[in-house]
Structures are given as C-alpha cells and as structure tokens.
Motif scaffolding. Sequence first.
Motif, mmCIF file in Angstrom:
data_model
loop_
_atom_site.group_PDB
_atom_site.id
_atom_site.type_symbol
_atom_site.label_atom_id
_atom_site.label_comp_id
_atom_site.label_asym_id
_atom_site.label_seq_id
_atom_site.Cartn_x
_atom_site.Cartn_y
_atom_site.Cartn_z
ATOM 1 N N ARG A 241 1.061 -1.027 -0.151
ATOM 2 C CA ARG A 241 0.187 0.116 0.173
ATOM 3 C C ARG A 241 1.031 1.589 0.234
ATOM 4 N N ARG A 242 1.664 1.392 0.900
ATOM 5 C CA ARG A 242 2.969 2.557 0.542
ATOM 6 C C ARG A 242 3.073 2.581 -0.588
ATOM 7 N N ARG A 243 3.682 1.709 -1.348
ATOM 8 C CA ARG A 243 4.448 1.530 -2.811
ATOM 9 C C ARG A 243 3.110 2.247 -4.159
ATOM 10 N N THR A 244 1.820 1.780 -3.284
ATOM 11 C CA THR A 244 0.545 1.528 -4.328
ATOM 12 C C THR A 244 0.457 3.529 -4.423
ATOM 13 N N VAL A 245 0.091 4.204 -3.291
ATOM 14 C CA VAL A 245 -0.126 5.106 -3.398
ATOM 15 C C VAL A 245 0.557 6.144 -3.914
ATOM 16 N N PRO A 246 1.918 6.269 -3.868
ATOM 17 C CA PRO A 246 2.715 7.417 -4.344
ATOM 18 C C PRO A 246 2.884 6.871 -6.658
ATOM 19 N N MET A 247 2.368 5.564 -6.436
ATOM 20 C CA MET A 247 2.089 5.517 -7.724
ATOM 21 C C MET A 247 1.349 6.128 -8.448
ATOM 22 N N LEU A 248 0.237 6.297 -7.892
ATOM 23 C CA LEU A 248 -1.607 6.477 -8.265
ATOM 24 C C LEU A 248 -1.081 7.792 -8.596
ATOM 25 N N LEU A 249 -0.700 8.492 -7.394
ATOM 26 C CA LEU A 249 -0.327 10.367 -7.118
ATOM 27 C C LEU A 249 0.595 11.011 -8.932
ATOM 28 N N ALA A 250 1.666 9.599 -8.680
ATOM 29 C CA ALA A 250 2.449 10.274 -9.731
ATOM 30 C C ALA A 250 1.635 9.306 -11.334
ATOM 31 N N ARG A 251 0.709 9.154 -11.439
ATOM 32 C CA ARG A 251 0.197 8.715 -12.792
ATOM 33 C C ARG A 251 -0.557 9.989 -13.039
ATOM 34 N N ALA A 252 -1.291 10.356 -11.792
ATOM 35 C CA ALA A 252 -2.480 11.657 -11.910
ATOM 36 C C ALA A 252 -1.422 12.287 -11.955
ATOM 37 N N GLN A 253 -0.470 12.622 -11.406
ATOM 38 C CA GLN A 253 0.563 14.210 -11.533
ATOM 39 C C GLN A 253 1.130 14.389 -12.740
ATOM 40 N N ASP A 254 1.287 13.006 -13.360
ATOM 41 C CA ASP A 254 2.030 12.962 -14.756
ATOM 42 C C ASP A 254 0.778 13.410 -16.227
ATOM 43 N N GLN A 255 0.523 13.294 -15.798
ATOM 44 C CA GLN A 255 -1.520 13.206 -16.882
ATOM 45 C C GLN A 255 -2.407 14.911 -16.786
ATOM 46 N N ILE A 256 -2.230 15.227 -15.911
ATOM 47 C CA ILE A 256 -2.885 16.736 -15.855
ATOM 48 C C ILE A 256 -3.901 17.060 -16.287
ATOM 49 N N ASP A 257 -3.474 17.232 -17.600
ATOM 50 C CA ASP A 257 -3.954 17.840 -19.063
ATOM 51 C C ASP A 257 -5.118 16.622 -19.174
ATOM 52 N N ARG A 258 -5.006 15.403 -19.120
ATOM 53 C CA ARG A 258 -6.145 14.034 -19.440
ATOM 54 C C ARG A 258 -7.292 14.850 -18.250
ATOM 55 N N ILE A 259 -6.205 15.000 -17.297
ATOM 56 C CA ILE A 259 -7.535 14.897 -15.988
ATOM 57 C C ILE A 259 -8.325 16.130 -16.625
ATOM 58 N N VAL A 260 -7.440 17.605 -16.539
ATOM 59 C CA VAL A 260 -8.376 18.568 -16.720
ATOM 60 C C VAL A 260 -9.158 18.673 -18.206
ATOM 61 N N LYS A 261 -9.207 17.776 -19.732
ATOM 62 C CA LYS A 261 -9.936 18.116 -20.049
ATOM 63 C C LYS A 261 -11.055 16.784 -19.676
ATOM 64 N N GLN A 262 -11.086 15.830 -18.725
ATOM 65 C CA GLN A 262 -12.445 15.139 -18.306
ATOM 66 C C GLN A 262 -13.504 16.077 -17.326
ATOM 67 N N LEU A 263 -12.328 17.343 -16.494
ATOM 68 C CA LEU A 263 -13.113 18.124 -15.435
ATOM 69 C C LEU A 263 -14.286 19.100 -16.590
ATOM 70 N N ARG A 264 -13.721 19.067 -17.607
ATOM 71 C CA ARG A 264 -14.647 20.059 -18.749
ATOM 72 C C ARG A 264 -15.631 19.447 -19.380
ATOM 73 N N GLY A 265 -15.211 18.604 -18.977
ATOM 74 C CA GLY A 265 -15.999 17.332 -20.290
ATOM 75 C C GLY A 265 -16.097 16.961 -21.437
ATOM 76 N N GLN A 266 -14.578 16.764 -21.617
ATOM 77 C CA GLN A 266 -13.840 16.510 -22.584
ATOM 78 C C GLN A 266 -13.472 15.303 -22.876
ATOM 79 N N PRO A 267 -13.772 13.943 -23.758
ATOM 80 C CA PRO A 267 -13.395 12.387 -23.436
ATOM 81 C C PRO A 267 -11.386 13.211 -23.510
ATOM 82 N N GLY A 268 -10.756 12.010 -22.183
ATOM 83 C CA GLY A 268 -9.463 12.168 -22.888
ATOM 84 C C GLY A 268 -8.719 10.944 -23.380
ATOM 85 N N GLU A 269 -7.649 11.420 -23.997
ATOM 86 C CA GLU A 269 -6.748 10.844 -24.877
ATOM 87 C C GLU A 269 -6.446 9.206 -24.482
ATOM 88 N N GLU A 270 -6.899 7.974 -25.061
ATOM 89 C CA GLU A 270 -6.633 6.738 -24.752
ATOM 90 C C GLU A 270 -5.182 6.729 -24.267
#
Length: 270
Positions: A241-270
């Motif tokens: 668990r201690r290893r997984t949470v930072p990996m999840l965070l890093a994945r989200a931080q590296d793809q902020i633009d895709r998260i923003v697109k989803q917040l704006r109602g735009q489909p993220g790129e696969e």
Amino acid sequence: MSPSAPSTVLETSLYVNDLSAAERFYGDVLGLDILLQTGGNHTTFRCGPGVVHVFDPSSSRDRESLPAHGADEPIHIAFGVPTDQLAAWRRHFNRHDVAVEHTKQWDEGKRSIYVRDPAGNSVELASATLWGTMTRAERLTRVRPVLDLDTTESRPVERFQNETLRPILKLLNPTILRLVAVRLSRYGVGFAAMDRVDQRDRLRNLMKEDGRLKRTLLGMVVGHLTEDELETYLAHKDEVRRRTVPMLLARAQDQIDRIVKQLRGQPGEE
C-alpha cells in the motif's frame, strides 16, 4: 530441449458430400464467415482464432500437394458459446428446422446442446468454459500491458511492484484518471484554472486526505490480482500500500492535462 506444447487448435476438418448444403448450415445457421472456397474441394470458415475446414472426402483423399485425408462416417465438432445463449441457440435451431438431438448438463452449470449438420456430423454447442480453456489468472494476466523490466535482482515486494502493480496501473489508467476527476469535481476547487504547481499540490492533498478515493483505487487494484498475487499482497500488505499510493499519485500528476479535459467534459486521450 523439448518444444513447448501446442497452445491452441488452429484447424478442424469435417467431411461432407454436399458442400453447398454445408455452406448453408455453417454459414447461414451457425453464422460463421467463409474465409476460403475451393470449388468442389473444400470450404473454410473462420471461427475465433482458428478455422473449420469442410471437405468433400472424395477430393481430399486424392491429393498431391498435401497429405490425403477423409472420413466416411459422421464425426464430431464442438463450438464454444456463452452458457446464457444456449437457450437462444435452441430457439434459433428450431426456426431453421434443425432438430436438437440431445442436451447435456455438466458440472458447475455448464451445458451443451447437440444437432446434426446436413452430412450427419455431430455438432455440439457447449459452454465456452467447458474445458477450462482459460483460468481466471490467465484472463487477468492476458489483458495486462507487457512492461520490459528486469526484476531478476529485485526483492519480493519490488518484484511484485514491477511485475504486477505497474502493469495493472497502466491497464487501469483511464479509470484511475476518471475517478480522480470525479472526486476533484465534487470539491469545486477550480482545479482546471490553477497553475501546474498548485494542481500537483492539490492532487497530492487529494490522494492523502480523501480516504474514499484511496480505498476505491486500492480496491480496484486488488480486484485485478490473481490468487497467487493476492497471497503476496496479503503477506506484504502495508508495504505494498505504501508503494501503490505514490504510484497512483505520480500517474495522476503526470497526466494533469487529461484530468483537466475530463473536468471540462472532454474525453481524455487513450
């Protein structure tokens, strides 16, 4: 060194005296696509990763380019279908005036129905899992991305992280980003308007403070473990668990633009 055992059946051959009648049965009734037709010799149908050859035995016994073969008596073939579709198949056969010759109830709810093709060959439609052709572990690992990582010198938990966690997180990437975006939207913090530094900080705080999100993401990962992998996870639960949470965070931080697109109602790129 002995070669590996065969992993699948590529070809199955049946023998009929009337190729046209066979084409109507296997094409029109069973719905198989014709892959190849050799006039007067055979017709080949596509079926999943393999093919079904339907030969005129009078022709297939007299061959020079390939070994001769043929059969005089009816033989048997079985096709795999979802168990919950077998009743619909029985009705389908009735509509095509194809008599169901026999039904069979196997263990664990698996079933078969049997009919005859126009040449008298026994044709079975059986639960696709009848022979256990793919275990749950095989299904889970088959869909994971393959990562070229050398783990020969790694400790058990490090090996688990690289061989199991990283492929699972990559597989689940679209779902992870979607869930993060949904949680951000619930707080109404204007994430999309923040500068990149603040966005990274906001994601860090979200992953640290939002227990529901963390449990959901970790549960999703655990649900993709095989039984053997689950045993490793349970034996090293806290460290994993201690290893997984930072990996999840890093994945989200590296793809902020895709998260923003989803917040704006735009489909993220696969």
